[in-house]
Design a protein around this motif. Structure first.
Motif, PDB file in Angstrom:
ATOM      1  N   LEU A  11       0.871  -1.064  -0.327  1.00 37.99           N
ATOM      2  CA  LEU A  11       0.311  -0.659   0.022  1.00 37.99           C
ATOM      3  C   LEU A  11       1.029   1.134   0.283  1.00 37.99           C
ATOM      4  O   LEU A  11       0.685   2.373  -0.397  1.00 37.99           O
ATOM      5  CB  LEU A  11      -1.042   0.061   1.262  1.00 37.99           C
ATOM      6  N   ALA A  12       2.041   0.949   1.440  1.00 34.78           N
ATOM      7  CA  ALA A  12       2.903   2.186   1.159  1.00 34.78           C
ATOM      8  C   ALA A  12       3.561   3.018  -0.293  1.00 34.78           C
ATOM      9  O   ALA A  12       3.728   3.928  -0.748  1.00 34.78           O
ATOM     10  CB  ALA A  12       3.830   1.823   2.230  1.00 34.78           C
ATOM     11  N   ARG A  13       3.541   1.598  -1.548  1.00 33.40           N
ATOM     12  CA  ARG A  13       5.144   1.545  -2.592  1.00 33.40           C
ATOM     13  C   ARG A  13       3.878   1.980  -3.197  1.00 33.40           C
ATOM     14  O   ARG A  13       3.963   3.250  -4.308  1.00 33.40           O
ATOM     15  CB  ARG A  13       5.041   0.456  -3.930  1.00 33.40           C
ATOM     16  N   ALA A  14       2.524   1.523  -3.484  1.00 29.04           N
ATOM     17  CA  ALA A  14       1.178   2.091  -4.532  1.00 29.04           C
ATOM     18  C   ALA A  14       0.955   3.075  -4.510  1.00 29.04           C
ATOM     19  O   ALA A  14       0.528   4.087  -5.094  1.00 29.04           O
ATOM     20  CB  ALA A  14       0.129   1.162  -4.345  1.00 29.04           C
ATOM     21  N   THR A  15       0.989   3.875  -3.253  1.00 31.11           N
ATOM     22  CA  THR A  15       0.366   4.831  -2.862  1.00 31.11           C
ATOM     23  C   THR A  15       1.403   6.520  -2.541  1.00 31.11           C
ATOM     24  O   THR A  15       0.860   7.406  -2.905  1.00 31.11           O
ATOM     25  CB  THR A  15      -0.405   5.991  -1.889  1.00 31.11           C
TER      26      THR A  15
ATOM     27  N   ALA B 262       0.552   4.567   5.048  1.00 31.72           N
ATOM     28  CA  ALA B 262      -0.380   3.507   4.805  1.00 31.72           C
ATOM     29  C   ALA B 262      -1.684   2.675   5.515  1.00 31.72           C
ATOM     30  O   ALA B 262      -3.001   2.416   5.817  1.00 31.72           O
ATOM     31  CB  ALA B 262       0.306   3.041   4.102  1.00 31.72           C
ATOM     32  N   ALA B 263      -1.536   3.010   6.832  1.00 36.60           N
ATOM     33  CA  ALA B 263      -2.317   2.398   7.748  1.00 36.60           C
ATOM     34  C   ALA B 263      -3.273   3.213   8.375  1.00 36.60           C
ATOM     35  O   ALA B 263      -4.181   2.386   8.674  1.00 36.60           O
ATOM     36  CB  ALA B 263      -1.398   2.374   9.059  1.00 36.60           C
ATOM     37  N   ALA B 264      -2.975   4.325   7.931  1.00 36.01           N
ATOM     38  CA  ALA B 264      -4.330   5.090   7.688  1.00 36.01           C
ATOM     39  C   ALA B 264      -5.829   4.002   7.241  1.00 36.01           C
ATOM     40  O   ALA B 264      -7.640   4.760   7.738  1.00 36.01           O
ATOM     41  CB  ALA B 264      -4.283   6.182   7.480  1.00 36.01           C
ATOM     42  N   GLY B 265      -5.423   3.785   6.102  1.00 33.19           N
ATOM     43  CA  GLY B 265      -6.580   2.578   5.795  1.00 33.19           C
ATOM     44  C   GLY B 265      -7.307   1.891   6.657  1.00 33.19           C
ATOM     45  O   GLY B 265      -8.427   1.832   6.679  1.00 33.19           O
TER      46      GLY B 265
END
Length: 387
Positions: free
Chosen positions: A27-31, A38-41
């Motif tokens: 998630l961190a790489r994609a965004t 990314a843990a905000a999701g």
């Protein structure tokens, strides 16, 4: 309603909590963000289920099962579409929150339709078992397809909606008038509480202030959105506090597990996900039998056993680097949280009048599910203290 349908209606909510556990790097790489961002999701999903539970429980009490199922299914579908179609951090946060609002409605409906300790045990166990398989399932789905599809797994609960509609019930007795201020205060309180792990200096005092305002409003409107008959019930509040504490322990351990196993055993994410199946499945399956048998055990004994098990899990995880003992800690955390959710839900709804049970169930689940916002955030902060 047949028990397997109840499990399918409730269980996929845990995919939204657990499936991202091994995907934070992706998630961190994609965004284009860091892992903590990314843990905000996950935090958004925690906010959604925490807020959605009392709101949709109120809708359940006023309008009945069919109305809640319609609204909840639409929210899950809308949130999932946003997650799948728009690969950006804002879309991740908004999509997870909307998806969680709907998932909360489906789960609280499943718990309302459970008409025995055995069925409640199966509902609680389904949440735990799906949570146990969630990290590995999410990783495998992401490898086969994409991380967006892994985040779409909560949509599976919609498959049980037709069966739930056939098992629908009439609305419970509801207050004579709607209380928008009470609802707004509760929504703001939940939002502030969810953000405490991320902005404690701002949201901590705000949470206290909003709590005091809500307590004052309950005195003014004792029959409002949050009724005094529930909010002032000491045994109900004790069940909520214990459920929250057990949930924080369980979700913190779940999100700490990959880093702990990487540090102490050198395992990659997929292997960690496979190994973690054992402790979390053990906790989930055992909880079904323990919840079903809880009616024969005094409530104080049950509460003391749950508290001791959660404390043992925390101490064991903090004190050891041996992989077997770490896995034992995770099994104890899973067992305590899954059993606690089912047993304490029965206790919480059993100490209020029948007309307030849907509301009590929603508020109890709010307390438990708030731990979803705290546990992963605590785990990430401990694993990345300089992030």
């Amino acid at each position: 309603m047949a028990t397997p349908w109840l499990a399918l209606l409730a269980g996929p909510l845990s995919y939204g909590i657990a499936a991202p556990a091994l995907l934070l790097d992706d998630l961190a790489r994609a965004t284009g963000t860091g892992e903590e961002s990314a843990a905000a999701g996950v935090t958004a999903f925690g906010w959604g289920i925490a807020l959605g539970t009392p709101l949709l429980a109120a809708l359940l009490a006023r309008r009945g099962v069919r109305a809640v199922l319609t609204v909840a299914a639409a929210l899950v579908a809308a949130g999932t579409l946003l997650l799948v179609l728009v690969p950006s951090m804002p879309a991740l946060v908004v999509g997870a929150a909307v998806q969680a609002l709907g998932s909360a409605g489906l789960t609280v409906t499943a718990m309302k339709l459970a008409d025995s300790a055995r069925q409640m045990g199966v509902v609680a166990a389904s949440l735990a078992v799906v949570g146990a398989t969630g990290p590995l399932t999410g990783a495998l789905v992401a490898d086969i397809s994409s991380w967006q599809v892994a985040l779409a797994l909560p949509l599976l609960a919609v498959l049980a909606v037709p069966a739930a509609r056939r098992g629908s019930t009439s609305p419970d007795a509801a207050p004579a008038s709607f209380d928008p201020l009470g609802m707004a205060l509760l929504a703001m309180l939940v939002t502030a509480a969810v953000l405490i792990p991320h902005r404690p200096l701002v949201t901590g005092p705000a949470t206290v202030a909003l709590l005091l305002l809500l307590v004052t409003w309950i005195k003014v409107r004792p029959d409002g959105f949050l009724s005094a008959a529930v909010a002032r019930n000491g045994r109900f509040l004790a069940a909520c506090v214990l459920a929250f504490a057990l949930g924080v322990v369980n979700f913190a351990l779940l999100y700490s597990a990959p880093d702990l196993l990487r540090q102490h055993a050198g395992w990659e994410s997929t292997r960690s996900g496979i190994v973690l199946l054992a402790p979390y499945l053990l906790g989930g399956f055992c909880s079904a039998f323990l919840v079903a048998a809880s009616g024969r055990v005094p409530r104080r004994v049950t509460a003391a056993a749950l508290l001791a098990t959660g404390a043992a899990a925390t101490l064991l995880a903090a004190a050891t680097t041996a992989v077997p003992l770490l896995l034992a800690a995770m099994a104890l955390g899973s067992l305590a949280a899954a059993t606690g959710q089912g047993v304490l839900a029965l206790h919480a709804t059993g100490v209020v009048s029948a007309s307030h049970r849907a509301e009590a169930l929603g508020l109890f689940n709010l307390a438990y599910l708030l731990s979803v916002a705290f546990g992963p955030a605590i785990a990430v902060a401990l694993s990345h203290p300089t992030a």
